[in-house]
Design an enzyme around this catalytic site. Structure first.
Site, PDB file in Angstrom:
ATOM      1  N   GLU A   1     -54.446 114.739 134.336  1.00 23.15           N
ATOM      2  CA  GLU A   1     -55.251 114.804 133.108  1.00 23.15           C
ATOM      3  C   GLU A   1     -55.429 116.252 132.665  1.00 23.15           C
ATOM      4  O   GLU A   1     -55.678 117.139 133.477  1.00 23.15           O
ATOM      5  CB  GLU A   1     -56.635 114.184 133.355  1.00 23.15           C
ATOM      6  CG  GLU A   1     -56.587 112.664 133.373  1.00 23.15           C
ATOM      7  CD  GLU A   1     -57.948 112.042 133.606  1.00 23.15           C
ATOM      8  OE1 GLU A   1     -58.924 112.776 133.804  1.00 23.15           O
ATOM      9  OE2 GLU A   1     -58.021 110.805 133.590  1.00 23.15           O
TER      10      GLU A   1
ATOM     11  N   THR B   1     -41.975 108.582 117.552  1.00 22.98           N
ATOM     12  CA  THR B   1     -41.647 107.966 118.828  1.00 22.98           C
ATOM     13  C   THR B   1     -40.514 108.792 119.421  1.00 22.98           C
ATOM     14  O   THR B   1     -39.893 109.595 118.725  1.00 22.98           O
ATOM     15  CB  THR B   1     -41.141 106.523 118.672  1.00 22.98           C
ATOM     16  OG1 THR B   1     -39.943 106.556 117.890  1.00 22.98           O
ATOM     17  CG2 THR B   1     -42.156 105.627 117.998  1.00 22.98           C
TER      18      THR B   1
ATOM     19  N   ARG C   1     -39.449 105.324 126.071  1.00 20.93           N
ATOM     20  CA  ARG C   1     -40.512 104.895 125.171  1.00 20.93           C
ATOM     21  C   ARG C   1     -41.669 105.884 125.297  1.00 20.93           C
ATOM     22  O   ARG C   1     -42.225 106.072 126.374  1.00 20.93           O
ATOM     23  CB  ARG C   1     -41.017 103.504 125.548  1.00 20.93           C
ATOM     24  CG  ARG C   1     -39.951 102.453 125.730  1.00 20.93           C
ATOM     25  CD  ARG C   1     -40.508 101.044 125.648  1.00 20.93           C
ATOM     26  NE  ARG C   1     -40.693 100.700 124.268  1.00 20.93           N
ATOM     27  CZ  ARG C   1     -39.693 100.351 123.449  1.00 20.93           C
ATOM     28  NH1 ARG C   1     -38.456 100.273 123.877  1.00 20.93           N
ATOM     29  NH2 ARG C   1     -39.931 100.077 122.186  1.00 20.93           N
TER      30      ARG C   1
HETATM   31  C1  LIG Z   1     -41.810 102.332 115.676  1.00 22.24           C
HETATM   32  C2  LIG Z   1     -42.781 102.978 114.779  1.00 22.24           C
HETATM   33  C3  LIG Z   1     -44.070 103.317 115.202  1.00 22.24           C
HETATM   34  C4  LIG Z   1     -44.692 102.818 116.485  1.00 22.24           C
HETATM   35  O1  LIG Z   1     -44.112 103.050 117.636  1.00 22.24           O
HETATM   36  P1  LIG Z   1     -44.474 102.194 118.950  1.00 22.24           P
HETATM   37  O2  LIG Z   1     -43.843 103.024 119.987  1.00 22.24           O
HETATM   38  O3  LIG Z   1     -43.869 100.864 118.752  1.00 22.24           O
HETATM   39  O4  LIG Z   1     -45.946 102.157 119.076  1.00 22.24           O
HETATM   40  C5  LIG Z   1     -44.887 104.031 114.345  1.00 22.24           C
HETATM   41  N1  LIG Z   1     -44.467 104.375 113.125  1.00 22.24           N
HETATM   42  C6  LIG Z   1     -43.256 104.033 112.661  1.00 22.24           C
HETATM   43  C7  LIG Z   1     -42.864 104.450 111.290  1.00 22.24           C
HETATM   44  C8  LIG Z   1     -42.374 103.317 113.470  1.00 22.24           C
HETATM   45  O5  LIG Z   1     -41.187 102.969 112.990  1.00 22.24           O
END
Ligand SMILES: *Cc1c(COP(=O)(O)O)cnc(C)c1O
Length: 428
Positions: A51, A220, A229
């Site tokens: 943290e 992401t 991820r």
């Molecule tokens: C995929 C996506 C997200 C969210 O990502 P996660 O990892 O699924 O939470 C946010 N904004 C946009 C524009 C996306 O395409």
């Protein structure tokens, strides 16, 4: 090892690996990571609590974790041309949540692209935290499917949101980041560019970057950037400066790095996922290599070729084409719904997702479109000639959605194609 210790999980993983190998992955937000990224993620780094931030941890024993996180941060800054990066958000949605937490108070007004027009849930949709705890207004595309910046500007001047989001999950064109920044700043609003989909294309400089126009960039790391991820938040400024007292009502842009770091920890998250941080660092390093630029260029060439071939087969595309890695098929002239088309393609081992199209008259659970993209196929090494074949497969599967024999033939052609483009070096 896993095979012996937990055969149930092992068997399901085996089946998933075969699915990934033997089908055409055309969901535009998916990709295949490298063995190096997998090695970093499936590692002992998951054992450690850390943290805080490098040099400022609440747990001992973090000297090597600090090295890893600092490398990830430095690589992100270099690749995206920003002076501050936070690599701890657990994914794209938590990254966006942290931006709200950092910059807004509950009930403040935000403006983002409407979900049914390609926007993301976290940009102000009513069932999402962003629509429940903030006062969200949406902008839409014009009839032609592209963002109408004049309308957006007029709406922004009238609504005066405190934050404007751009970025989408289903928008096949380039954004005018300069204009968006000017609109937001003319009303003393923050401009946040969510580049979740295009991050890899931006890193490779094959599409424009919002750096220099957006106050904050969120992303992401697992879509076109081809990492694990995860999420990142980037901005400019110096996090070591203390928060300055502000004149009433002014937006504290000079304190953005501090506000964002505090929003992630201790605001919203606990310990960072160090194995993921290492995987992000590896992916960012890969994205700096010349081969990644070639990869990103090929994604675009493949998307253009696929779009043109689909149109030659009589499909109508939203905005009549694409500038990036994805496209939206408007199925209204094909006498099939998005849900039925998704199923017909799944029957021949092509994975896509149903999607609303601008001004859709149908509901999101069974909309009028499907969304497809080329990042994963391009990682496999497929090029223009495969895209032309794939457009033919898509056309056949959709035109013969109710004809099992035709679909069976298409499926075996696809299996043959997949065999020529192996994806996993190791057996799973
Ligand atoms: C995929 C996506 C997200 C969210 O990502 P996660 O990892 O699924 O939470 C946010 N904004 C946009 C524009 C996306 O395409």
């Amino acid at each position: 090892m896993l095979e012996q210790s937990d055969p149930e999980i092992y068997t399901s993983m085996q089946k998933e690996a075969n699915r990934q190998k033997n089908g055409l992955e055309m969901i535009p937000s998916e990709n295949y990571v490298s063995d190096s990224v997998l090695a970093a993620m499936g590692s002992i780094l998951t054992n450690k609590y850390s943290e805080g931030y490098p040099g400022k941890r609440y747990y001992g024993g973090n000297q090597f974790i600090d090295e890893i996180e600092s490398l990830a941060v430095d690589r992100a800054k270099k690749l995206f041309g920003v002076s501050h990066a936070n690599v701890q958000p657990l994914s794209g949605s938590p990254a966006n949540q942290a931006v709200y937490f950092a910059l807004l108070n509950q009930g403040d007004k935000v403006m983002g692209l409407h979900l049914f027009f390609g926007g993301h849930l976290t940009h102000g949709w009513n069932v999402n935290f962003s629509g429940r705890f903030y006062n969200a207004v949406n902008y839409k595309t014009g009839q032609d499917g592209t963002i109408d910046y004049d309308a957006l500007e007029a709406q922004a001047k009238q609504e005066r949101p405190k934050l404007i989001f751009c970025g989408a999950t289903a928008y096949p064109r380039i954004y005018d980041y300069k204009r968006l920044g000017e609109i937001a700043h003319s009303i003393d609003s923050y401009f946040v560019a969510d580049i979740a989909h295009e991050a890899g294309l931006i890193a490779a400089k094959v599409v424009p970057s919002p750096a220099g126009h957006a106050d904050v960039i969120t992303t992401t790391t697992h879509k076109t950037l081809r990492g694990p991820r995860g999420g990142m938040i980037m901005c400019n400024g110096n996090p070591s400066e203390p928060l300055k007292p502000l004149p009433d009502g002014a937006n504290p842009r000079e304190n953005l790095p501090t506000l964002i770091d505090r929003a992630i920890f201790p605001g919203l998250q606990g310990g960072p996922h160090n194995h993921t941080t290492a995987g992000i660092a590896v992916a960012l390093h890969e994205a700096m290599q010349p081969g990644f630029k070639r990869y990103a260029q090929q994604i675009l060439k493949n998307a253009k070729t696929l779009a043109e071939s689909l149109m030659a087969h009589g499909f109508k595309l939203v905005t009549d084409g694409t500038d990036n890695h994805l496209m939206l098929i408007d199925l209204q002239n094909k006498n099939i719904t998005g849900r039925e088309a998704e199923k017909a393609l799944e029957d021949v081992c092509i994975t896509v997702n149903k999607n609303t199209i601008p001004f859709d008259t149908r509901k999101p659970y069974d909309p009028s479109g499907i969304r497809l993209g080329t990042p994963a196929l391009t990682t496999r090494g497929m090029r223009e000639s495969e895209m032309k074949d794939i457009a033919g497969f898509i056309s056949k599967a959709i035109e013969h959605a109710n004809d099992a024999a035709t679909k069976e033939r298409v499926k075996s052609d696809i299996l043959e194609l997949c065999k020529g483009f192996p994806i996993f070096k190791y057996d799973w």
